[in-house]
Design a protein around this motif. Structure first.
Motif, PDB file in Angstrom:
ATOM      1  N   VAL A 141       0.843  -1.197   0.000  1.00  0.00           N
ATOM      2  CA  VAL A 141       0.000   0.000   0.000  1.00  0.00           C
ATOM      3  C   VAL A 141       0.881   1.251   0.000  1.00  0.00           C
ATOM      4  O   VAL A 141       0.664   2.183  -0.783  1.00  0.00           O
ATOM      5  CB  VAL A 141      -0.938   0.007   1.226  1.00  0.00           C
ATOM      6  N   GLU A 142       1.875   1.263   0.871  1.00  0.00           N
ATOM      7  CA  GLU A 142       2.758   2.430   0.955  1.00  0.00           C
ATOM      8  C   GLU A 142       3.498   2.667  -0.356  1.00  0.00           C
ATOM      9  O   GLU A 142       3.664   3.806  -0.785  1.00  0.00           O
ATOM     10  CB  GLU A 142       3.739   2.251   2.118  1.00  0.00           C
ATOM     11  N   ALA A 143       3.919   1.594  -1.017  1.00  0.00           N
ATOM     12  CA  ALA A 143       4.605   1.727  -2.307  1.00  0.00           C
ATOM     13  C   ALA A 143       3.689   2.382  -3.340  1.00  0.00           C
ATOM     14  O   ALA A 143       4.123   3.228  -4.130  1.00  0.00           O
ATOM     15  CB  ALA A 143       5.074   0.363  -2.799  1.00  0.00           C
ATOM     16  N   ALA A 144       2.417   2.010  -3.337  1.00  0.00           N
ATOM     17  CA  ALA A 144       1.460   2.569  -4.303  1.00  0.00           C
ATOM     18  C   ALA A 144       1.288   4.069  -4.098  1.00  0.00           C
ATOM     19  O   ALA A 144       1.255   4.839  -5.068  1.00  0.00           O
ATOM     20  CB  ALA A 144       0.109   1.865  -4.178  1.00  0.00           C
ATOM     21  N   PHE A 145       1.201   4.507  -2.845  1.00  0.00           N
ATOM     22  CA  PHE A 145       1.068   5.939  -2.582  1.00  0.00           C
ATOM     23  C   PHE A 145       2.354   6.683  -2.933  1.00  0.00           C
ATOM     24  O   PHE A 145       2.305   7.782  -3.481  1.00  0.00           O
ATOM     25  CB  PHE A 145       0.657   6.185  -1.131  1.00  0.00           C
ATOM     26  N   SER A 146       3.496   6.083  -2.640  1.00  0.00           N
ATOM     27  CA  SER A 146       4.776   6.713  -2.979  1.00  0.00           C
ATOM     28  C   SER A 146       4.940   6.874  -4.484  1.00  0.00           C
ATOM     29  O   SER A 146       5.510   7.857  -4.951  1.00  0.00           O
ATOM     30  CB  SER A 146       5.944   5.887  -2.429  1.00  0.00           C
ATOM     31  N   ASP A 147       4.432   5.908  -5.244  1.00  0.00           N
ATOM     32  CA  ASP A 147       4.552   5.951  -6.712  1.00  0.00           C
ATOM     33  C   ASP A 147       3.579   6.926  -7.359  1.00  0.00           C
ATOM     34  O   ASP A 147       3.723   7.239  -8.543  1.00  0.00           O
ATOM     35  CB  ASP A 147       4.323   4.552  -7.309  1.00  0.00           C
ATOM     36  N   ASN A 148       2.567   7.366  -6.615  1.00  0.00           N
ATOM     37  CA  ASN A 148       1.537   8.272  -7.165  1.00  0.00           C
ATOM     38  C   ASN A 148       1.315   9.445  -6.213  1.00  0.00           C
ATOM     39  O   ASN A 148       0.230   9.595  -5.642  1.00  0.00           O
ATOM     40  CB  ASN A 148       0.228   7.499  -7.379  1.00  0.00           C
ATOM     41  N   PRO A 149       2.323  10.304  -6.057  1.00  0.00           N
ATOM     42  CA  PRO A 149       2.247  11.343  -5.023  1.00  0.00           C
ATOM     43  C   PRO A 149       1.275  12.488  -5.313  1.00  0.00           C
ATOM     44  O   PRO A 149       0.944  13.243  -4.402  1.00  0.00           O
ATOM     45  CB  PRO A 149       3.688  11.868  -4.956  1.00  0.00           C
TER      46      PRO A 149
END
Length: 196
Positions: free
Chosen positions: A72-80
């Motif tokens: 989940v955290e990776a997804a948010f980091s990839d789409n700031p």
């Protein structure tokens, strides 16, 4: 020269072995002595690192949750800058991981009527799991410019988490289609509230 990878701790090896064994043979078949044998350590080491079987269950559940929340955290980091896209990516990451996670597969099978003593492990901790997921997602969502007040933001986050979890437990359709649907619903919530 590349730096050497950090050695895997006894605790991590024990949790990995416990998850693999449970996925294959069931929680009821796992004893602390069996776990010690699987990892090649003493029973005392198991108790020192983990505690008893109730603590092992909790540690296994938290380890699973950490893996999912990492996606989940990776997804948010990839789409700031695009919240809807981040929600879609997070849902997709979680659903794809769920499709390959052997321990979760056993839980899903037990929720669909298969013989298993594993499901109570998750249901007992379900509120804590939802709260932990809500905190992580909430921290990320609040970084976006979103036209929702705090209460409605909490409702949207809870809706997204519960919707994704329902598809983890009872998959319907391909992960990408489900993630697109989750994102579509989130986009409608954000758009409708922006015009109030």
């Amino acid at each position: 020269m590349r730096p050497l990878a950090a050695p895997v701790s006894h605790r991590e090896r024990l949790l990995e072995a416990a998850a693999a064994f449970t996925a294959e043979q069931g929680w009821g078949a796992l004893t602390m002595a069996k776990l010690a044998d699987l990892v090649g350590v003493s029973r005392q080491t198991v108790y020192n690192e983990i505690g008893g079987k109730p603590q092992l269950a909790e540690a296994m559940i938290m380890r699973e949750l950490e893996m999912f929340l990492g996606r989940v955290e990776a997804a948010f980091s990839d789409n700031p800058t695009d919240l809807v896209r981040a929600i879609e990516a997070a849902a997709l990451n979680v659903l794809e991981l769920a499709g390959t996670d052997p321990l979760l597969h056993m839980v899903v099978r037990s929720s669909q009527g298969a013989e298993s003593d594993l499901l109570p492990l998750l249901t007992t901790h379900s509120e804590a799991l939802l709260e932990a997921a809500g905190q992580v997602v909430g921290e990320h969502v609040r970084r976006y410019d979103v036209p929702l007040d705090e209460d409605r933001m909490a409702v949207m986050i809870d809706m997204v988490i519960r919707l994704v979890l329902s598809h983890v437990m009872q998959p319907r359709g391909e992960p990408r289609e489900t993630a697109e649907t989750v994102a579509w619903i989130a986009a409608r919530v954000l758009a409708s509230d922006a015009h109030r």
